[in-house]
Design a protein around this motif. Structure first.
Motif, mmCIF file in Angstrom:
data_model
loop_
_atom_site.group_PDB
_atom_site.id
_atom_site.type_symbol
_atom_site.label_atom_id
_atom_site.label_comp_id
_atom_site.label_asym_id
_atom_site.label_seq_id
_atom_site.Cartn_x
_atom_site.Cartn_y
_atom_site.Cartn_z
ATOM 1 N N GLY A 1 0.714 -1.154 0.003
ATOM 2 C CA GLY A 1 -0.046 0.080 -0.010
ATOM 3 C C GLY A 1 0.947 1.090 0.000
ATOM 4 O O GLY A 1 0.369 2.471 -0.087
ATOM 5 N N ALA A 2 2.132 1.156 0.271
ATOM 6 C CA ALA A 2 2.972 2.317 0.202
ATOM 7 C C ALA A 2 3.018 2.870 -1.385
ATOM 8 O O ALA A 2 2.734 2.312 -2.343
ATOM 9 C CB ALA A 2 4.406 1.866 0.286
ATOM 10 N N THR A 3 3.453 4.244 -1.359
ATOM 11 C CA THR A 3 3.069 5.033 -2.426
ATOM 12 C C THR A 3 4.407 5.560 -3.029
ATOM 13 O O THR A 3 5.475 5.557 -2.371
ATOM 14 C CB THR A 3 2.050 6.320 -2.335
ATOM 15 N N ILE A 4 4.313 6.118 -4.277
ATOM 16 C CA ILE A 4 5.392 7.002 -4.574
ATOM 17 C C ILE A 4 6.120 7.934 -3.435
ATOM 18 O O ILE A 4 7.182 8.290 -3.473
ATOM 19 C CB ILE A 4 5.136 7.898 -5.933
ATOM 20 N N LEU A 5 5.125 8.673 -2.787
ATOM 21 C CA LEU A 5 5.442 9.610 -1.767
ATOM 22 C C LEU A 5 6.455 8.839 -0.731
ATOM 23 O O LEU A 5 7.369 9.592 -0.247
ATOM 24 C CB LEU A 5 4.217 10.488 -1.314
ATOM 25 N N ASP A 6 5.941 7.794 -0.394
ATOM 26 C CA ASP A 6 6.731 6.934 0.617
ATOM 27 C C ASP A 6 8.208 6.725 0.136
ATOM 28 O O ASP A 6 9.103 6.998 0.814
ATOM 29 C CB ASP A 6 6.041 5.586 0.956
ATOM 30 N N LEU A 7 8.121 6.463 -1.051
ATOM 31 C CA LEU A 7 9.579 6.136 -1.660
ATOM 32 C C LEU A 7 10.610 7.459 -1.737
ATOM 33 O O LEU A 7 11.645 7.240 -1.232
ATOM 34 C CB LEU A 7 9.519 5.557 -3.159
ATOM 35 N N ALA A 8 9.746 8.760 -2.133
ATOM 36 C CA ALA A 8 10.559 9.888 -2.267
ATOM 37 C C ALA A 8 10.918 10.246 -0.635
ATOM 38 O O ALA A 8 12.434 10.653 -0.673
ATOM 39 C CB ALA A 8 9.693 10.988 -2.684
ATOM 40 N N TYR A 9 10.152 10.034 0.300
ATOM 41 C CA TYR A 9 10.786 10.649 1.671
ATOM 42 C C TYR A 9 11.665 9.346 2.231
ATOM 43 O O TYR A 9 12.523 9.847 3.038
ATOM 44 C CB TYR A 9 9.707 10.518 2.684
ATOM 45 N N LEU B 1 -0.307 13.403 4.441
ATOM 46 C CA LEU B 1 -0.537 12.703 5.596
ATOM 47 C C LEU B 1 -1.450 11.499 5.174
ATOM 48 O O LEU B 1 -1.408 10.284 5.863
ATOM 49 C CB LEU B 1 -0.868 13.200 7.012
ATOM 50 N N ASN B 2 -2.337 11.726 4.459
ATOM 51 C CA ASN B 2 -3.504 10.464 4.088
ATOM 52 C C ASN B 2 -2.875 9.792 2.967
ATOM 53 O O ASN B 2 -3.599 8.694 2.800
ATOM 54 C CB ASN B 2 -4.746 11.205 3.920
ATOM 55 N N ILE B 3 -1.897 10.315 2.240
ATOM 56 C CA ILE B 3 -1.347 9.472 0.998
ATOM 57 C C ILE B 3 -0.238 8.324 1.533
ATOM 58 O O ILE B 3 -0.405 7.266 0.864
ATOM 59 C CB ILE B 3 -0.876 10.287 0.032
ATOM 60 N N VAL B 4 0.685 8.846 2.370
ATOM 61 C CA VAL B 4 1.579 7.877 2.780
ATOM 62 C C VAL B 4 1.244 6.654 3.836
ATOM 63 O O VAL B 4 0.390 6.789 4.312
ATOM 64 C CB VAL B 4 2.890 8.706 3.468
ATOM 65 N N LYS B 5 2.025 5.718 3.711
ATOM 66 C CA LYS B 5 1.737 4.430 4.581
ATOM 67 C C LYS B 5 2.792 4.293 5.665
ATOM 68 O O LYS B 5 2.480 3.664 6.665
ATOM 69 C CB LYS B 5 1.767 3.342 3.609
ATOM 70 N N THR B 6 4.039 4.854 5.206
ATOM 71 C CA THR B 6 5.001 4.288 6.170
ATOM 72 C C THR B 6 5.091 5.473 7.418
ATOM 73 O O THR B 6 4.800 6.576 7.260
ATOM 74 C CB THR B 6 6.415 4.264 5.721
ATOM 75 N N SER B 7 5.466 4.982 8.562
ATOM 76 C CA SER B 7 5.441 6.331 9.719
ATOM 77 C C SER B 7 6.543 7.026 9.529
ATOM 78 O O SER B 7 6.732 8.232 9.975
ATOM 79 C CB SER B 7 5.608 5.436 10.965
ATOM 80 N N ARG B 8 7.839 6.588 8.724
ATOM 81 C CA ARG B 8 8.853 7.428 8.389
ATOM 82 C C ARG B 8 8.693 8.438 7.544
ATOM 83 O O ARG B 8 8.935 9.668 7.779
ATOM 84 C CB ARG B 8 9.798 6.618 7.606
ATOM 85 N N ARG C 1 5.499 9.906 7.274
ATOM 86 C CA ARG C 1 4.582 10.445 7.806
ATOM 87 C C ARG C 1 5.145 11.403 8.934
ATOM 88 O O ARG C 1 4.868 12.741 8.979
ATOM 89 C CB ARG C 1 3.484 9.651 8.724
ATOM 90 N N SER C 2 6.069 11.056 9.755
ATOM 91 C CA SER C 2 6.860 11.800 10.685
ATOM 92 C C SER C 2 7.747 12.936 9.935
ATOM 93 O O SER C 2 7.716 14.180 10.137
ATOM 94 C CB SER C 2 7.956 11.150 11.396
ATOM 95 N N LYS C 3 8.399 12.798 8.618
ATOM 96 C CA LYS C 3 9.049 13.693 7.897
ATOM 97 C C LYS C 3 8.246 14.839 7.272
ATOM 98 O O LYS C 3 8.477 16.014 7.238
ATOM 99 C CB LYS C 3 9.729 12.978 6.962
ATOM 100 N N ILE C 4 6.782 14.259 6.853
ATOM 101 C CA ILE C 4 6.032 15.217 6.402
ATOM 102 C C ILE C 4 5.483 16.277 7.402
ATOM 103 O O ILE C 4 5.359 17.409 7.304
ATOM 104 C CB ILE C 4 4.667 14.629 5.858
ATOM 105 N N ARG C 5 5.245 15.737 8.625
ATOM 106 C CA ARG C 5 4.811 16.547 9.838
ATOM 107 C C ARG C 5 5.908 17.534 10.243
ATOM 108 O O ARG C 5 5.527 18.846 10.512
ATOM 109 C CB ARG C 5 4.458 15.654 11.097
#
Length: 729
Positions: A411-419, A466-473, A475-479
């Motif tokens: 379920g991880a997305t392009i945005l997860d990979l980018a971060y 925050l609703n797009i990403v799957k990984t906590s890593r 999510r924390s970087k976005i915050r």
């Protein structure tokens, strides 16, 4: 035209022998017409020059049959797997006539071949997991392992040393761990030993020669060690059997490197396993009985005791391990367990290997136990043919353009990979390319994809990410990025507000602004600046509120029309001691038409002796007569000094700051604040305390009506135990 593949007489003879062996092993699982159809495929491929010898000059048809024999004997592979294996080796085309099972396995083998061409680092645990997830059918992995075992057996005398080293590396880092995970211990050990033989020839033969030279004496030694132990165990009535073993060459070499010692320095070259047939309720007692007998007979090494009987390992492994000094001063490892414990250790992903460092993964135990059951079933074709690999359904593995392999949750997305790559890459991500095709940032990742991240310098992180990403890593970087953006926007908004105040000739004050923010209904200053930066809050409204709060806090009543101080009318004191010609400014809540303010340098309050000073702008600053700046103002600009006094009316609140010094005792701050809270018409605004060398030095800001209340408060604060001094700043 290229020369056709020519079979040697030895190859033809071996192919016929293997075909007969496989025919007998597969038995009724083969369907009518399978052999004829397979022969036609091979004959057609040969006639079309579609089959050629590999880099080691091996015959692919013979290799396919040899691999099939390994897979059938060691893994229980059946009809679908064997046919798919042979068709894969002879590079066959359409295979629908053999059924969906064969087609699915062949498809999996072809996918693995395509994956290997990307040449990722085979040492990576992620790559091993990717193979497991990529092969939808478990039999694909079994075929791969069997194929590598057979290849390692056949390349002993090859002259292509470079290719030999490459496949040996892969055997050690990729295929042996895969066999390890599947519980195929015999194949794992063979892969490791052959890999060592080809990669570190001298080490392998040195250990082998030492083992061969001592085999008879070693076996005799194990018998001498076991016999007295056996007698003692029988004497106390235990039911058991014992096994003696020598470690594999690869295992011995790894220990030699780890312990940095020679062959003779390996402690547990000999290993004995005592397996007790015990009822469940007596397991621990009987294991400790055996342990006591062994350690009574032979001196134990206390540093080598492993008690996984009292506290089993997290994977369920139970056993007692001890290394003892046997006859002739040789170290022997002894493992003591029951039949039940031994069965648990030997099923699935063997705990015997796991406790040496292989980490369990979600769902791995149950999955591999099922595999072991399927392998042991042997003749149960339905189990083997329908068994699917679903271990890594919750993970995906993707490649970067450079060939790096990364693991993400399903379920991880392009945005997860980018971060994952870098915070800046994530914050400026606008999308990506999956296998060359442009996709959005919310596109989900799939195993085997090659993914490139697209960025744009103007892109900024958004709350909805925050609703797009799957990984906590991620999510924390976005915050964190949102917080940094908010802080930056807040600084710009604050600078803009200060500039507006300056343009209107309104003095900026942090405390007044903080009060204004609360009056506007904001709990957090960050939210206030955020709305100001986004123009959701009218800056003119803020300025009006600021002036209103300032006038209230400083007890100022802004007149409808402000006049210059030079135009004010002095009140004449009626006091008989005052000359009628003396002008005096009377400060009070009813003072009209005068632009005055209380000086911040000394913060006068009602009851203080005061004087006025006419500023350059025409307004008046009211100072205490004992103000630190008073002498300078009187001596250098006496012509601008105006006499002043308080009117007879009090009631307003004034801000004062007290300096308190005392012992840094527990509870002293609570005692101080408790006194203030009990005082009527006194409100604490802030407290700031620094502690050093057992003393505290604090600044306390409170709102009081006049000097009499201030002096009363100071006296009470001085009575607090531990307070050394209280003074007004």
């Amino acid at each position: 035209m290229e020369r056709k593949l020519i079979f040697t007489q030895e190859e033809t003879s071996e192919i016929r022998r293997l075909a007969g062996t496989l025919r007998q092993a597969l038995g009724d699982s083969l369907q009518p017409g399978d052999e004829a159809a397979l022969r036609r495929r091979i004959r057609t491929a040969l006639e079309n020059n579609e089959i050629e010898r590999d880099v080691f000059n091996l015959n692919p048809v013979l290799s396919a049959l040899q691999t099939a024999q390994v897979a059938v004997e060691e893994t229980g592979l059946r009809r679908d797997g064997v046919l798919a294996l042979i068709l894969y080796k002879v590079q066959s085309g359409e295979v629908e006539e053999f059924g969906p099972g064969v087609s699915a396995i062949l498809h999996g083998l072809l996918r693995i071949t395509a994956l290997n061409k990307k040449s990722p680092v085979v040492e990576s645990e992620n790559f091993r997991n990717l193979l497991l997830s990529f092969a939808e059918d478990m039999r694909v992995i079994l075929i791969m392992i069997a194929d590598r075992v057979n290849l390692m057996r056949q390349i002993r005398d090859t002259e292509n040393e470079e290719a030999k080293h490459r496949v040996s590396d892969e055997a050690a880092y990729l295929y042996a761990p895969l066999a390890h995970k599947l519980g195929l211990y015999k194949l794992k050990s063979e892969l490791e030993d052959l890999s060592l033989k080809y990669l570190e020839h001298d080490a392998y033969y040195m250990i082998r020669e030492k083992l061969n030279a001592t085999k008879e004496s070693r076996d005799a030694y194990i018998d001498r060690f076991i016999e007295p132990v056996r007698q003692r165990l029988e004497d106390i009535g235990l039911k058991f059997h014992m096994k003696g073993r020598t470690k594999s060459i690869h295992s011995i070499w790894q220990k030699m490197k780890k312990q940095k010692c020679g062959f003779e320095g390996i402690y547990d070259l000999f290993a004995i396993r005592i397996i007790i047939d015990s009822p469940l309720e007596k397991e621990k007692m009987q294991c400790w009985q055996a342990f006591s007998i062994v350690t009574d007979m032979y001196q134990p090494n206390p540093k080598r005791l492993r008690d996984w009987l009292s506290v089993p390992k997290s994977n369920g492994y139970e056993s007692l391990h001890i290394t003892v000094l046997g006859p002739e001063q040789k170290w022997v490892e002894v493992q003591i367990r029951t039949e039940r414990m031994d069965e648990i250790a030997e099923r699935g992903l063997a705990a015997h290997w796991r406790y040496k460092g292989v980490k369990g993964e979600t769902g791995l135990d149950e999955w591999l136990t099922n595999i072991r059951t399927a392998l042991e079933a042997g003749d149960d074709l339905q189990v083997m043919d329908q068994f699917k690999l679903d271990l890594y359904d919750d993970e995906v593995f993707v490649f970067t353009p450079k060939g790096d392999l990364l693991k993400f949750p399903k379920g991880a997305t392009i945005l997860d990979l980018a971060y994952h790559i870098h915070s800046h890459v994530g914050s400026t991500c606008v999308g990506g390319k999956v296998n060359g095709k442009v996709v959005a940032i919310r596109q989900q990742l799939h195993s085997g994809d090659t993914v490139e991240i697209l960025t744009q310098s103007t892109q900024k992180p958004r709350q909805e990410w925050l609703n797009i990403v799957k990984t906590s890593r991620a999510r924390s970087k976005i915050r964190l990025a949102l917080k940094e953006t908010q802080q930056k926007d807040g600084r710009l908004a604050k600078e803009m507000l200060e500039r507006k105040l300056k343009n209107k000739k309104i003095e900026y004050s942090e405390s007044i602004l903080a009060h204004t923010i609360k009056k506007l209904g904001f709990k957090e200053a960050g939210d206030f600046y955020k709305q100001l930066a986004e123009e959701k809050l009218d800056v003119n409204l803020v300025l009006e509120k600021y002036q209103e709060v300032r006038d209230y806090d400083l007890n100022l009543n802004t007149p409808a029309q402000t006049r210059s101080a030079e135009e004010y009318n002095f009140d004449i004191k009626d006091d008989q001691n005052q000359h009628s010609s003396d002008d005096e400014l009377v400060i009070g809540s009813d003072l009209k038409g005068i632009d005055y303010s209380l000086a911040k340098c000394c913060r006068p309050i009602y009851g203080d002796d005061i004087f006025g000073f006419v500023t350059v702008s025409g307004g008046i600053k009211v100072h205490r007569t004992n103000c630190p700046n008073a002498r300078h103002l009187r001596e250098n600009m006496g012509y601008r000094v105006v006499r002043a006094r308080w009117s007879g009316k009090g009631g307003s609140q004034y801000s004062i700051t007290l300096n308190i010094i005392g012992n840094d005792d527990i509870g002293i701050v609570n005692n101080i604040t408790s006194i203030i809270s009990k005082e009527e018409k006194i409100m604490m605004r802030s407290i700031n305390i620094d502690s050093h060398d057992g003393l505290f030095d604090g600044h306390l800001t409170v709102m009081v009506e006049d000097t009499s209340r201030m002096e009363s408060l100071i006296k009470k604060l001085r009575t607090v135990k531990g307070v050394k001094s209280v003074s007004r700043l």
